[in-house]
Design a protein around this motif. Structure first.
Motif, mmCIF file in Angstrom:
data_model
loop_
_atom_site.group_PDB
_atom_site.id
_atom_site.type_symbol
_atom_site.label_atom_id
_atom_site.label_comp_id
_atom_site.label_asym_id
_atom_site.label_seq_id
_atom_site.Cartn_x
_atom_site.Cartn_y
_atom_site.Cartn_z
ATOM 1 N N GLY A 111 0.796 -1.209 0.000
ATOM 2 C CA GLY A 111 0.000 0.000 0.000
ATOM 3 C C GLY A 111 0.841 1.277 0.000
ATOM 4 O O GLY A 111 2.062 1.243 -0.040
ATOM 5 N N LYS A 112 0.170 2.384 0.071
ATOM 6 C CA LYS A 112 0.826 3.681 -0.082
ATOM 7 C C LYS A 112 1.659 4.086 1.113
ATOM 8 O O LYS A 112 2.368 5.084 1.049
ATOM 9 C CB LYS A 112 -0.217 4.754 -0.375
ATOM 10 C CG LYS A 112 -1.224 4.964 0.749
ATOM 11 C CD LYS A 112 -2.217 6.048 0.373
ATOM 12 C CE LYS A 112 -3.227 6.272 1.490
ATOM 13 N NZ LYS A 112 -4.185 7.337 1.139
ATOM 14 N N GLY A 113 1.605 3.298 2.167
ATOM 15 C CA GLY A 113 2.434 3.624 3.313
ATOM 16 C C GLY A 113 1.827 4.679 4.208
ATOM 17 O O GLY A 113 0.632 4.660 4.466
ATOM 18 N N TRP A 114 2.673 5.597 4.689
ATOM 19 C CA TRP A 114 2.198 6.642 5.602
ATOM 20 C C TRP A 114 0.989 7.334 5.015
ATOM 21 O O TRP A 114 0.986 7.664 3.836
ATOM 22 C CB TRP A 114 3.328 7.632 5.847
ATOM 23 C CG TRP A 114 2.950 8.723 6.779
ATOM 24 C CD1 TRP A 114 2.460 9.950 6.456
ATOM 25 C CD2 TRP A 114 2.996 8.654 8.193
ATOM 26 N NE1 TRP A 114 2.205 10.662 7.582
ATOM 27 C CE2 TRP A 114 2.523 9.894 8.677
ATOM 28 C CE3 TRP A 114 3.390 7.667 9.110
ATOM 29 C CZ2 TRP A 114 2.445 10.174 10.041
ATOM 30 C CZ3 TRP A 114 3.308 7.951 10.448
ATOM 31 C CH2 TRP A 114 2.837 9.189 10.896
ATOM 32 N N PRO A 115 -0.051 7.584 5.861
ATOM 33 C CA PRO A 115 -0.109 7.342 7.302
ATOM 34 C C PRO A 115 -0.574 5.950 7.697
ATOM 35 O O PRO A 115 -0.812 5.714 8.870
ATOM 36 C CB PRO A 115 -1.093 8.402 7.764
ATOM 37 C CG PRO A 115 -2.036 8.540 6.630
ATOM 38 C CD PRO A 115 -1.209 8.341 5.390
ATOM 39 N N PHE A 116 -0.731 5.052 6.758
ATOM 40 C CA PHE A 116 -1.169 3.674 6.981
ATOM 41 C C PHE A 116 -2.637 3.637 7.399
ATOM 42 O O PHE A 116 -3.211 4.653 7.813
ATOM 43 C CB PHE A 116 -0.322 2.970 8.050
ATOM 44 C CG PHE A 116 1.128 2.894 7.712
ATOM 45 C CD1 PHE A 116 2.037 3.778 8.282
ATOM 46 C CD2 PHE A 116 1.606 1.955 6.813
ATOM 47 C CE1 PHE A 116 3.387 3.722 7.955
ATOM 48 C CE2 PHE A 116 2.948 1.880 6.488
ATOM 49 C CZ PHE A 116 3.843 2.775 7.056
ATOM 50 N N ALA A 117 -3.227 2.447 7.291
ATOM 51 C CA ALA A 117 -4.617 2.295 7.725
ATOM 52 C C ALA A 117 -4.717 2.532 9.235
ATOM 53 O O ALA A 117 -5.597 3.234 9.724
ATOM 54 C CB ALA A 117 -5.126 0.917 7.353
ATOM 55 N N TYR A 118 -3.785 1.913 9.966
ATOM 56 C CA TYR A 118 -3.732 2.078 11.422
ATOM 57 C C TYR A 118 -2.271 2.096 11.847
ATOM 58 O O TYR A 118 -1.421 1.448 11.220
ATOM 59 C CB TYR A 118 -4.444 0.922 12.127
ATOM 60 C CG TYR A 118 -5.821 0.611 11.594
ATOM 61 C CD1 TYR A 118 -6.093 -0.609 10.989
ATOM 62 C CD2 TYR A 118 -6.849 1.545 11.697
ATOM 63 C CE1 TYR A 118 -7.343 -0.899 10.494
ATOM 64 C CE2 TYR A 118 -8.110 1.264 11.206
ATOM 65 C CZ TYR A 118 -8.351 0.041 10.611
ATOM 66 O OH TYR A 118 -9.597 -0.231 10.121
ATOM 67 N N ARG A 119 -1.958 2.767 12.916
ATOM 68 C CA ARG A 119 -0.593 2.765 13.451
ATOM 69 C C ARG A 119 -0.646 3.020 14.942
ATOM 70 O O ARG A 119 -1.611 3.586 15.450
ATOM 71 C CB ARG A 119 0.282 3.807 12.765
ATOM 72 C CG ARG A 119 -0.127 5.231 13.002
ATOM 73 C CD ARG A 119 0.740 6.185 12.186
ATOM 74 N NE ARG A 119 0.479 7.575 12.525
ATOM 75 C CZ ARG A 119 -0.474 8.299 11.980
ATOM 76 N NH1 ARG A 119 -1.275 7.780 11.068
ATOM 77 N NH2 ARG A 119 -0.630 9.559 12.340
ATOM 78 N N GLY A 120 0.429 2.592 15.631
ATOM 79 C CA GLY A 120 0.487 2.748 17.072
ATOM 80 C C GLY A 120 1.163 4.047 17.483
ATOM 81 O O GLY A 120 1.500 4.888 16.647
ATOM 82 N N GLN A 121 1.383 4.178 18.780
ATOM 83 C CA GLN A 121 1.971 5.396 19.340
ATOM 84 C C GLN A 121 3.493 5.322 19.456
ATOM 85 O O GLN A 121 4.141 6.335 19.728
ATOM 86 C CB GLN A 121 1.376 5.669 20.725
ATOM 87 C CG GLN A 121 -0.109 5.979 20.672
ATOM 88 C CD GLN A 121 -0.393 7.227 19.863
ATOM 89 O OE1 GLN A 121 0.193 8.281 20.074
ATOM 90 N NE2 GLN A 121 -1.302 7.117 18.892
ATOM 91 N N GLY A 122 4.039 4.128 19.275
ATOM 92 C CA GLY A 122 5.489 4.010 19.236
ATOM 93 C C GLY A 122 6.112 3.575 20.544
ATOM 94 O O GLY A 122 5.547 3.739 21.626
#
Length: 129
Positions: A111-122
Motif C-alpha cells: 500500500g501507499k504507506g504513511w499514514p497507513f490504515a492504522y498505526r500505534g503510538q510508538g
C-alpha cells in the motif's frame, strides 16, 4: 475502536538485543499486511520490516540479517526481534497495518504507506556505543 499498542523498547548497548511487540485490536488483524517503521527527529521515516498474513516477510537493507519480523494471528500480535543492534538503530519504533496484505521489497507493505490504515503510538529504542 482500533488500537495498536507497542511495547518492548528500551536502552541497550551496541551488539545487544530487544524484542518489540505490537498488540492489535478492533479490526481483522489477520487480513492486513503489518509493518514496523522507525523515525528519528531530523531523519526520514524508514519502514524496516513487513509481513503479510501468510507470513511472507520483507526487510530494509539496513536491518536485513539482524531483525526478524513475525506475527501470531491467534493472539493478534506482531513482533520485531532485533539483534546486533547498532547506534544507528536508535529511533522511535511504530507498528502499522496496511490493507493490501502484500509485502514488497525493502521492508514495506504494498500500500501507499504513511499514514497507513492504522498505526500505534510508538516505543523508543536507544542503542549506545
Amino acid at each position: 475502536q482500533v488500537q495498536l499498542v507497542e511495547s518492548g523498547g528500551g536502552s541497550v548497548q551496541a551488539g545487544g538485543s530487544l524484542r518489540l511487540s505490537c498488540a492489535a485490536s478492533g479490526y481483522t488483524y489477520s487480513s492486513y499486511c503489518m509493518c514496523w517503521f522507525r523515525q528519528t527527529p531530523g531523519k526520514e521515516r524508514e519502514t524496516v520490516a513487513a509481513i503479510d498474513s501468510d507470513g511472507t516477510t520483507s526487510y530494509a537493507d539496513s536491518v536485513k540479517g539482524r531483525f526478524t519480523i513475525y506475527r501470531d494471528n491467534a493472539k493478534n500480535t506482531l513482533y520485531l526481534e532485533m539483534n546486533n543492534l547498532e547506534p544507528e538503530d536508535t529511533a522511535m519504533y511504530y507498528c502499522a497495518a496496511d490493507r493490501t496484505d502484500v509485502v514488497v521489497a525493502g521492508g514495506k507493505c504494498y500500500g501507499k504507506g504513511w499514514p497507513f490504515a492504522y498505526r500505534g503510538q510508538g516505543t523508543q529504542v536507544t542503542v549506545s556505543s
